[in-house]
Design a protein around this motif. Structure first.
Motif, PDB file in Angstrom:
ATOM      1  N   ALA A 163       0.830  -1.210   0.000  1.00  0.00           N
ATOM      2  CA  ALA A 163       0.000   0.000   0.000  1.00  0.00           C
ATOM      3  C   ALA A 163       0.862   1.255   0.000  1.00  0.00           C
ATOM      4  CB  ALA A 163      -0.943  -0.001   1.199  1.00  0.00           C
ATOM      5  N   ALA A 164       1.940   1.246   0.773  1.00  0.00           N
ATOM      6  CA  ALA A 164       2.830   2.407   0.803  1.00  0.00           C
ATOM      7  C   ALA A 164       3.484   2.619  -0.561  1.00  0.00           C
ATOM      8  CB  ALA A 164       3.888   2.233   1.889  1.00  0.00           C
ATOM      9  N   ARG A 165       3.893   1.544  -1.211  1.00  0.00           N
ATOM     10  CA  ARG A 165       4.494   1.673  -2.541  1.00  0.00           C
ATOM     11  C   ARG A 165       3.491   2.229  -3.551  1.00  0.00           C
ATOM     12  NH1 ARG A 165       6.692  -3.987  -2.797  1.00  0.00           N
ATOM     13  NH2 ARG A 165       8.040  -3.938  -1.003  1.00  0.00           N
ATOM     14  N   CYS A 166       2.272   1.734  -3.504  1.00  0.00           N
ATOM     15  CA  CYS A 166       1.240   2.232  -4.422  1.00  0.00           C
ATOM     16  C   CYS A 166       0.941   3.701  -4.167  1.00  0.00           C
ATOM     17  CB  CYS A 166      -0.034   1.406  -4.284  1.00  0.00           C
ATOM     18  SG  CYS A 166       0.106  -0.260  -4.950  1.00  0.00           S
ATOM     19  N   ALA A 167       0.916   4.105  -2.908  1.00  0.00           N
ATOM     20  CA  ALA A 167       0.608   5.494  -2.564  1.00  0.00           C
ATOM     21  C   ALA A 167       1.709   6.454  -2.993  1.00  0.00           C
ATOM     22  CB  ALA A 167       0.351   5.617  -1.070  1.00  0.00           C
ATOM     23  N   GLN A 168       2.900   5.947  -3.245  1.00  0.00           N
ATOM     24  CA  GLN A 168       3.985   6.815  -3.703  1.00  0.00           C
ATOM     25  C   GLN A 168       3.678   7.429  -5.068  1.00  0.00           C
ATOM     26  OE1 GLN A 168       7.370   4.171  -3.374  1.00  0.00           O
ATOM     27  NE2 GLN A 168       8.113   5.308  -1.597  1.00  0.00           N
ATOM     28  N   THR A 169       2.781   6.817  -5.830  1.00  0.00           N
ATOM     29  CA  THR A 169       2.446   7.375  -7.137  1.00  0.00           C
ATOM     30  C   THR A 169       1.695   8.698  -7.009  1.00  0.00           C
ATOM     31  OG1 THR A 169       0.394   6.118  -7.329  1.00  0.00           O
ATOM     32  CG2 THR A 169       2.377   5.107  -8.238  1.00  0.00           C
ATOM     33  N   THR A 170       1.006   8.900  -5.911  1.00  0.00           N
ATOM     34  CA  THR A 170       0.241  10.140  -5.719  1.00  0.00           C
ATOM     35  C   THR A 170       0.719  10.962  -4.528  1.00  0.00           C
ATOM     36  OG1 THR A 170      -1.406   8.940  -4.418  1.00  0.00           O
ATOM     37  CG2 THR A 170      -1.856   9.234  -6.779  1.00  0.00           C
ATOM     38  N   HIS A 171       1.529  10.384  -3.669  1.00  0.00           N
ATOM     39  CA  HIS A 171       2.015  11.072  -2.470  1.00  0.00           C
ATOM     40  C   HIS A 171       3.534  11.010  -2.456  1.00  0.00           C
ATOM     41  CE1 HIS A 171      -2.118  10.014  -1.475  1.00  0.00           C
ATOM     42  NE2 HIS A 171      -2.094  10.978  -0.584  1.00  0.00           N
ATOM     43  N   GLY A 172       4.167  12.108  -2.772  1.00  0.00           N
ATOM     44  CA  GLY A 172       5.616  12.129  -2.855  1.00  0.00           C
ATOM     45  C   GLY A 172       6.319  12.171  -1.514  1.00  0.00           C
ATOM     46  N   HIS A 173       5.627  12.613  -0.495  1.00  0.00           N
ATOM     47  CA  HIS A 173       6.248  12.731   0.829  1.00  0.00           C
ATOM     48  C   HIS A 173       6.048  11.426   1.604  1.00  0.00           C
ATOM     49  CE1 HIS A 173       7.017  14.190   4.911  1.00  0.00           C
ATOM     50  NE2 HIS A 173       7.689  15.163   4.312  1.00  0.00           N
ATOM     51  N   PRO A 174       7.083  10.984   2.339  1.00  0.00           N
ATOM     52  CA  PRO A 174       6.958   9.728   3.087  1.00  0.00           C
ATOM     53  C   PRO A 174       5.752   9.673   4.023  1.00  0.00           C
ATOM     54  CG  PRO A 174       9.241  10.460   3.115  1.00  0.00           C
ATOM     55  CD  PRO A 174       8.428  11.552   2.469  1.00  0.00           C
ATOM     56  N   THR A 175       5.391  10.794   4.628  1.00  0.00           N
ATOM     57  CA  THR A 175       4.255  10.778   5.546  1.00  0.00           C
ATOM     58  C   THR A 175       2.976  10.380   4.828  1.00  0.00           C
ATOM     59  OG1 THR A 175       5.316  12.455   6.915  1.00  0.00           O
ATOM     60  CG2 THR A 175       2.959  12.139   7.236  1.00  0.00           C
ATOM     61  N   GLY A 176       2.801  10.824   3.599  1.00  0.00           N
ATOM     62  CA  GLY A 176       1.612  10.465   2.838  1.00  0.00           C
ATOM     63  C   GLY A 176       1.553   8.987   2.528  1.00  0.00           C
ATOM     64  N   TYR A 177       2.644   8.434   2.055  1.00  0.00           N
ATOM     65  CA  TYR A 177       2.578   7.015   1.687  1.00  0.00           C
ATOM     66  C   TYR A 177       2.712   6.096   2.889  1.00  0.00           C
ATOM     67  CZ  TYR A 177       7.715   7.519   0.665  1.00  0.00           C
ATOM     68  OH  TYR A 177       9.052   7.787   0.681  1.00  0.00           O
ATOM     69  N   TYR A 178       3.384   6.528   3.942  1.00  0.00           N
ATOM     70  CA  TYR A 178       3.420   5.690   5.142  1.00  0.00           C
ATOM     71  C   TYR A 178       2.064   5.654   5.847  1.00  0.00           C
ATOM     72  CZ  TYR A 178       8.472   5.054   4.836  1.00  0.00           C
ATOM     73  OH  TYR A 178       9.742   4.699   4.438  1.00  0.00           O
ATOM     74  N   ALA A 179       1.315   6.734   5.784  1.00  0.00           N
ATOM     75  CA  ALA A 179      -0.039   6.722   6.360  1.00  0.00           C
ATOM     76  C   ALA A 179      -0.914   5.716   5.612  1.00  0.00           C
ATOM     77  CB  ALA A 179      -0.655   8.118   6.317  1.00  0.00           C
ATOM     78  N   ALA A 180      -0.786   5.666   4.299  1.00  0.00           N
ATOM     79  CA  ALA A 180      -1.544   4.676   3.513  1.00  0.00           C
ATOM     80  C   ALA A 180      -1.121   3.261   3.888  1.00  0.00           C
ATOM     81  CB  ALA A 180      -1.337   4.918   2.015  1.00  0.00           C
TER      82      ALA A 180
END
Length: 164
Positions: free
Chosen positions: A2-19
């Motif tokens: 999920a964190a890897r997938c969220a990197q496509t829309t969230h460039g900041h670690p906090t965004g993709y780590y929350a996902a």
């Protein structure tokens, strides 16, 4: 994943780590963990990754506020407005932790001045994984458009997950 997938829309670690943390919480809940237990396990998982600090701090704040007693709108506001990923996650987790009824959790998660559709969605995912739709009031379920299709898709997904 999920964190890897969220990197496509969230460039900041906090965004993709929350996902990633939300996905981990949901996965732990489907295996029988409590909301608190699932959150604590997600925190341990987050701690393995550089840049997790904002997401971990927000989840720890949600746990601390939930342990501090009765839910209040003021406590929700202490977690932020939900316009950024870690705040939305913290509000959803807090609402799921601090209330005793699904309806109360969902109402708490959306009755604030911020990004309430996101915080309500996060809380709903957590509660749905923990309790299923049987915990929702019947009068709420009756009003869901396309409920039969949604239920069939959910049942198919659950059956597919059980095969793993």
């Amino acid at each position: 994943m999920a964190a890897r997938c969220a990197q496509t829309t969230h460039g900041h670690p906090t965004g993709y780590y929350a996902a990633g943390a939300l996905a981990a919480i949901v996965a732990y809940l489907t295996r029988g963990e409590s909301v608190e237990g699932a959150t604590l396990r997600a925190l341990r998982l987050l701690g393995r990754h550089p840049g997790h600090e904002e997401t971990s701090a927000a989840l720890n704040q949600a746990l601390d506020l939930a342990a501090a007693g009765d839910p209040t709108p003021e406590k929700v506001e202490r977690l932020g407005a939900g316009w950024v990923a870690e705040e939305a996650l913290a509000i959803g987790v807090y609402a799921a932790l601090v209330t005793h009824r699904v309806e109360d959790a969902l109402l708490l998660s959306v009755n604030h001045s911020g990004d309430s559709d996101s915080t309500g969605s996060i809380c709903g995912n957590i509660l749905g994984a923990r309790y299923g739709d049987g915990a929702l009031p019947h009068e709420w379920l009756e009003q869901v458009e396309g409920r039969a299709v949604i239920a069939a898709l959910a049942d198919d997904l659950a059956a597919e997950c059980l095969r793993d």
